[in-house]
Design a protein around this motif. Structure first.
Motif, PDB file in Angstrom:
ATOM      1  N   GLY A   9      72.199 -23.307  13.426  1.00 14.34           N
ATOM      2  CA  GLY A   9      72.587 -22.445  14.526  1.00 14.34           C
ATOM      3  C   GLY A   9      71.729 -22.497  15.767  1.00 14.34           C
ATOM      4  N   GLN A  10      71.960 -21.510  16.605  1.00 10.30           N
ATOM      5  CA  GLN A  10      71.210 -21.302  17.828  1.00 10.30           C
ATOM      6  C   GLN A  10      70.592 -19.908  17.779  1.00 10.30           C
ATOM      7  OE1 GLN A  10      74.315 -21.914  20.761  1.00 10.30           O
ATOM      8  NE2 GLN A  10      73.729 -24.054  21.065  1.00 10.30           N
ATOM      9  N   ALA A  11      69.530 -19.723  18.554  1.00 10.10           N
ATOM     10  CA  ALA A  11      68.848 -18.431  18.568  1.00 10.10           C
ATOM     11  C   ALA A  11      69.688 -17.388  19.289  1.00 10.10           C
ATOM     12  CB  ALA A  11      67.486 -18.554  19.245  1.00 10.10           C
ATOM     13  N   PRO A  12      69.641 -16.122  18.861  1.00 12.62           N
ATOM     14  CA  PRO A  12      70.329 -15.054  19.598  1.00 12.62           C
ATOM     15  C   PRO A  12      69.660 -14.843  20.946  1.00 12.62           C
ATOM     16  CG  PRO A  12      68.969 -14.134  17.845  1.00 12.62           C
ATOM     17  CD  PRO A  12      68.938 -15.622  17.668  1.00 12.62           C
ATOM     18  N   ALA A  13      70.312 -14.052  21.790  1.00 17.06           N
ATOM     19  CA  ALA A  13      69.844 -13.880  23.168  1.00 17.06           C
ATOM     20  C   ALA A  13      68.424 -13.332  23.259  1.00 17.06           C
ATOM     21  CB  ALA A  13      70.801 -12.958  23.918  1.00 17.06           C
ATOM     22  N   MET A  14      67.986 -12.611  22.258  1.00 18.16           N
ATOM     23  CA  MET A  14      66.656 -11.989  22.325  1.00 18.16           C
ATOM     24  C   MET A  14      65.527 -12.972  22.042  1.00 18.16           C
ATOM     25  SD  MET A  14      66.585  -9.891  18.729  1.00 18.16           S
ATOM     26  CE  MET A  14      66.642 -10.751  17.147  1.00 18.16           C
ATOM     27  N   LEU A  15      65.865 -14.209  21.593  1.00 21.60           N
ATOM     28  CA  LEU A  15      64.845 -15.181  21.217  1.00 21.60           C
ATOM     29  C   LEU A  15      65.029 -16.507  21.946  1.00 21.60           C
ATOM     30  CD1 LEU A  15      64.686 -14.706  17.326  1.00 21.60           C
ATOM     31  CD2 LEU A  15      62.993 -13.938  18.984  1.00 21.60           C
ATOM     32  N   GLY A  18      66.816 -34.356  19.095  1.00 19.73           N
ATOM     33  CA  GLY A  18      66.855 -35.364  18.045  1.00 19.73           C
ATOM     34  C   GLY A  18      65.508 -35.690  17.450  1.00 19.73           C
ATOM     35  N   GLU A  19      64.430 -35.293  18.117  1.00 24.13           N
ATOM     36  CA  GLU A  19      63.086 -35.597  17.640  1.00 24.13           C
ATOM     37  C   GLU A  19      62.577 -34.447  16.773  1.00 24.13           C
ATOM     38  OE1 GLU A  19      58.569 -36.325  19.444  1.00 24.13           O
ATOM     39  OE2 GLU A  19      60.312 -36.366  20.765  1.00 24.13           O
ATOM     40  N   PRO A  20      62.153 -34.714  15.536  1.00 28.04           N
ATOM     41  CA  PRO A  20      61.715 -33.621  14.657  1.00 28.04           C
ATOM     42  C   PRO A  20      60.332 -33.104  15.009  1.00 28.04           C
ATOM     43  CG  PRO A  20      61.518 -35.733  13.535  1.00 28.04           C
ATOM     44  CD  PRO A  20      62.192 -36.007  14.847  1.00 28.04           C
ATOM     45  N   GLY A  21      60.135 -31.829  14.745  1.00 31.59           N
ATOM     46  CA  GLY A  21      58.853 -31.176  14.951  1.00 31.59           C
ATOM     47  C   GLY A  21      58.888 -29.796  14.338  1.00 31.59           C
ATOM     48  N   GLU A  22      57.875 -28.985  14.619  1.00 25.53           N
ATOM     49  CA  GLU A  22      57.822 -27.649  14.034  1.00 25.53           C
ATOM     50  C   GLU A  22      58.744 -26.693  14.781  1.00 25.53           C
ATOM     51  OE1 GLU A  22      54.666 -24.283  12.429  1.00 25.53           O
ATOM     52  OE2 GLU A  22      53.992 -25.756  13.910  1.00 25.53           O
ATOM     53  N   ILE A  23      59.505 -25.915  14.045  1.00 24.67           N
ATOM     54  CA  ILE A  23      60.410 -24.911  14.611  1.00 24.67           C
ATOM     55  C   ILE A  23      59.591 -23.709  15.056  1.00 24.67           C
ATOM     56  CG2 ILE A  23      62.393 -23.429  14.145  1.00 24.67           C
ATOM     57  CD1 ILE A  23      63.140 -25.437  11.881  1.00 24.67           C
ATOM     58  N   CYS A  24      59.782 -23.292  16.322  1.00 23.40           N
ATOM     59  CA  CYS A  24      58.998 -22.197  16.882  1.00 23.40           C
ATOM     60  C   CYS A  24      59.892 -21.263  17.696  1.00 23.40           C
ATOM     61  CB  CYS A  24      57.876 -22.730  17.787  1.00 23.40           C
ATOM     62  SG  CYS A  24      56.688 -23.797  16.947  1.00 23.40           S
ATOM     63  N   PHE A  25      59.489 -19.983  17.761  1.00 25.41           N
ATOM     64  CA  PHE A  25      60.257 -18.984  18.500  1.00 25.41           C
ATOM     65  C   PHE A  25      59.343 -18.162  19.403  1.00 25.41           C
ATOM     66  CE2 PHE A  25      62.844 -19.753  14.740  1.00 25.41           C
ATOM     67  CZ  PHE A  25      64.135 -19.784  15.250  1.00 25.41           C
ATOM     68  N   LYS A  26      59.933 -17.692  20.500  1.00 29.08           N
ATOM     69  CA  LYS A  26      59.294 -16.741  21.395  1.00 29.08           C
ATOM     70  C   LYS A  26      60.358 -15.746  21.831  1.00 29.08           C
ATOM     71  CE  LYS A  26      56.216 -18.023  24.497  1.00 29.08           C
ATOM     72  NZ  LYS A  26      55.567 -18.609  25.705  1.00 29.08           N
ATOM     73  N   ASN A  27      59.947 -14.518  22.141  1.00 25.77           N
ATOM     74  CA  ASN A  27      60.892 -13.548  22.675  1.00 25.77           C
ATOM     75  C   ASN A  27      61.425 -14.046  24.013  1.00 25.77           C
ATOM     76  OD1 ASN A  27      60.451 -11.777  20.503  1.00 25.77           O
ATOM     77  ND2 ASN A  27      58.699 -10.842  21.534  1.00 25.77           N
ATOM     78  N   SER A  28      62.685 -13.758  24.302  1.00 23.93           N
ATOM     79  CA  SER A  28      63.317 -14.268  25.521  1.00 23.93           C
ATOM     80  C   SER A  28      62.689 -13.711  26.795  1.00 23.93           C
ATOM     81  CB  SER A  28      64.816 -13.962  25.502  1.00 23.93           C
ATOM     82  OG  SER A  28      65.044 -12.569  25.352  1.00 23.93           O
ATOM     83  N   ASP A  29      61.956 -12.597  26.679  1.00 26.11           N
ATOM     84  CA  ASP A  29      61.278 -12.060  27.861  1.00 26.11           C
ATOM     85  C   ASP A  29      59.913 -12.707  28.081  1.00 26.11           C
ATOM     86  OD1 ASP A  29      59.701 -10.967  25.873  1.00 26.11           O
ATOM     87  OD2 ASP A  29      60.150  -8.874  26.356  1.00 26.11           O
ATOM     88  N   GLY A  30      59.599 -13.715  27.250  1.00 24.36           N
ATOM     89  CA  GLY A  30      58.350 -14.442  27.407  1.00 24.36           C
ATOM     90  C   GLY A  30      57.207 -13.939  26.559  1.00 24.36           C
TER      91      GLY A  30
END
Length: 522
Positions: free
Chosen positions: A333-339, A354-366
């Motif tokens: 999937g894709q991240a929800p609007a808040m992320l 297409g290039e693999p790496g570590e999956i990371c998240f940040k809040n959409s407000d930075g």
């Protein structure tokens, strides 16, 4: 949902004014004759029972911010205790009742539990590790003081006031699986239950939908997705005492369940069940899955006549959804609007599509997501270094931003320079009538290049008497490319799994011996 509404006790009170008699939770067990036995909770019962248990906890000296353990499977009293803890403002510590010995002792003591509510079948485990402890132990049932005797007593008058006031305060200490050592304890906030409206929107839930789970309430998935959505959205949730793949569809038919959630190895375990003419005759219209192998995705939908929404997430946070029909098969999937979602390489550079790496998240407000591990600020800091929530998982995004999960860091199977996708191997084996359950992992062998592993298929046979390893290998040759062939079959009575039904590779690896009689080599 505002911050105060995210607090469980407040949410119960909201629904008391709207639907006090709605049987919002039904807990199902299976008796010795195979019949379903259930126990229900209305909002009124959750509130009354929560009040009784809250008064008892306070009488035992439990104050706001104190911790106590809950060692049990999915009993109705689990929900009662969650409400009680929310009223008191205490922090509950859910523990899988199969855990015993040093690990159980560590989990109780590290969390500073002042006591523990323990199912009768786990009393001996707790007694062995807390024999000299001054902490109290309250059984679910018994001739003396127990949860049952407390719930049979009067409701406090006046009411016990709700002391949970800040939705960002911890509601529980949620232990990780501890795959590399002692488990860490996530300080999980009340606010996490605020994800219910997101799930409602993504899955287009209706008022008459009925969620189901057999996952343990000691895990975030069952708490947030099934119990949380049921209570916060006013749905009539159904929760099995424990997961049963053989009776899953029977439960769904008996209680009219319209959707349920699956994790990891549960999907292949269900898929491996013998096909029946009645597979598509069920009320389930959709499932929410994490880790559905792309190789069986479409056939799973056709076979059981349902739609699949895939998601990705972890107890610490991070979230993506691939609603049915929205994204490509195989994507989580894709991240929800808040992320905001990004993939980073080992040097901290953003990876190209297409290039693999570590999956990371940040809040959409930075801002950075907040992760707090109990008594472990160093691990907390590492988890969000650079302002990004580091998932510890490897994946990639395509040109349109759809996420594809590859493997847990350190958990991939590389052989002869290529990565082997365990899902394809598990699919081929799960379709074999001689296989009841399967999990594929890698084992390093002497003489192999660094990082290379042989493919091992841990198998639970449908019948030990009729199992033919040679025939299983022959079937694999017909359905798998040579590079995906398992080198070893490891025959076991059961695949060890966590409370969330995730196969525990380390136990299989510890038991692996190439010369053992239960190991067959190609």
């Amino acid at each position: 949902m505002n911050s105060e509404d995210a607090i469980l006790a407040n949410q119960i009170r909201v629904w008391l004014k709207k639907k006090p008699d709605l049987d919002v939770l039904t807990f199902v067990d299976i008796d010795a004759d195979g019949n379903f036995v259930d126990e229900r909770r209305t909002y009124q019962q959750l509130w009354d029972n929560g009040q009784k248990l809250a008064a008892w906890l306070k009488a035992k000296g439990i104050q706001k911010g104190d911790t106590f353990g809950m060692v049990m499977m999915n009993h109705a009293e689990f929900a009662d205790l969650m409400v009680a803890s929310s009223i008191v403002g205490s922090i509950f510590v859910p523990i899988d009742p199969r855990i015993k010995g040093d690990k159980l002792k560590f989990m109780l003591n590290f969390a500073d539990c002042k006591g523990a509510v323990v199912a009768n079948y786990a009393l001996d485990f707790v007694g062995e590790v807390w024999a000299k402890s001054e902490s109290w132990v309250l059984p679910l049932e018994g001739d003396g003081e127990s949860v049952a005797s407390i719930l049979a007593g009067p409701t406090p008058n006046p009411e016990v006031a709700i002391e949970s006031t800040d939705s960002m305060d911890p509601a529980q200490l949620l232990y990780t699986s501890g795959t590399t050592g002692d488990p860490k304890a996530i300080m999980a906030a009340h606010a996490r239950f605020g994800t219910a409206p997101i799930i409602q929107q993504v899955m287009n839930l209706r008022e008459d939908d009925r969620p189901y789970t057999g996952l343990s309430l000691t895990h975030a998935n069952a708490q947030l997705i099934t119990l949380g959505c049921s209570i916060y959205l006013g749905l009539r949730g159904v929760i099995s005492r424990k997961f049963t793949k053989s009776r899953l569809w029977d439960v769904a038919r008996a209680y009219g369940c319209t959707w349920f959630n699956l994790l990891g190895g549960m999907t292949t375990a269900i898929y491996a069940e013998p096909r029946k003419d009645s597979d598509a005759d069920n009320p389930v219209r959709m499932i929410l899955s994490a880790g559905m192998p792309a190789a069986i995705w479409e056939d799973f939908e056709r076979r059981f006549d349902l739609k699949l929404t895939e998601f990705y997430g972890a107890a610490e946070g991070g979230l993506t959804f691939n609603p049915s029909g929205a994204g490509p098969i195989g994507s989580c999937g894709q991240a929800p609007a808040m992320l905001e979602l990004k993939i980073f390489d080992d040097d901290g550079n953003e990876c190209a599509p297409g290039e693999p790496g570590e999956i990371c998240f940040k809040n959409s407000d930075g801002t950075s997501p907040v992760v707090k591990y109990f008594k472990n600020p160093e691990a907390s800091e590492r988890k969000t270094v650079g302002g990004w929530l580091r998932m510890g998982d490897v994946g990639h995004v395509d040109e349109n931003g759809w996420l594809y999960f590859h493997y847990r860091k350190g958990g991939g199977i590389r052989r002869n320079g290529d990565f082997v996708n365990p899902a394809f191997v598990e699919k081929a084996l799960s379709q074999n009538d001689m296989v009841d359950d399967v999990f594929v992992y890698g084992v390093a062998m002497p003489g192999m290049a660094p990082g290379e592993k042989e493919v091992v298929a841990a198998i639970v046979p449908s019948s030990m008497d009729d199992f033919d390893a040679g025939a299983v290998f022959d079937a694999c040759r017909k359905n798998l490319a040579a590079s995906f062939m398992p080198t070893f079959l490891q025959v076991v009575e059961q695949i060890p799994k966590t409370a969330s039904e995730k196969p525990q590779e380390r136990f299989l690896l510890d038991a692996f011996d190439a010369e053992a009689p239960n190991i067959y080599r190609i």
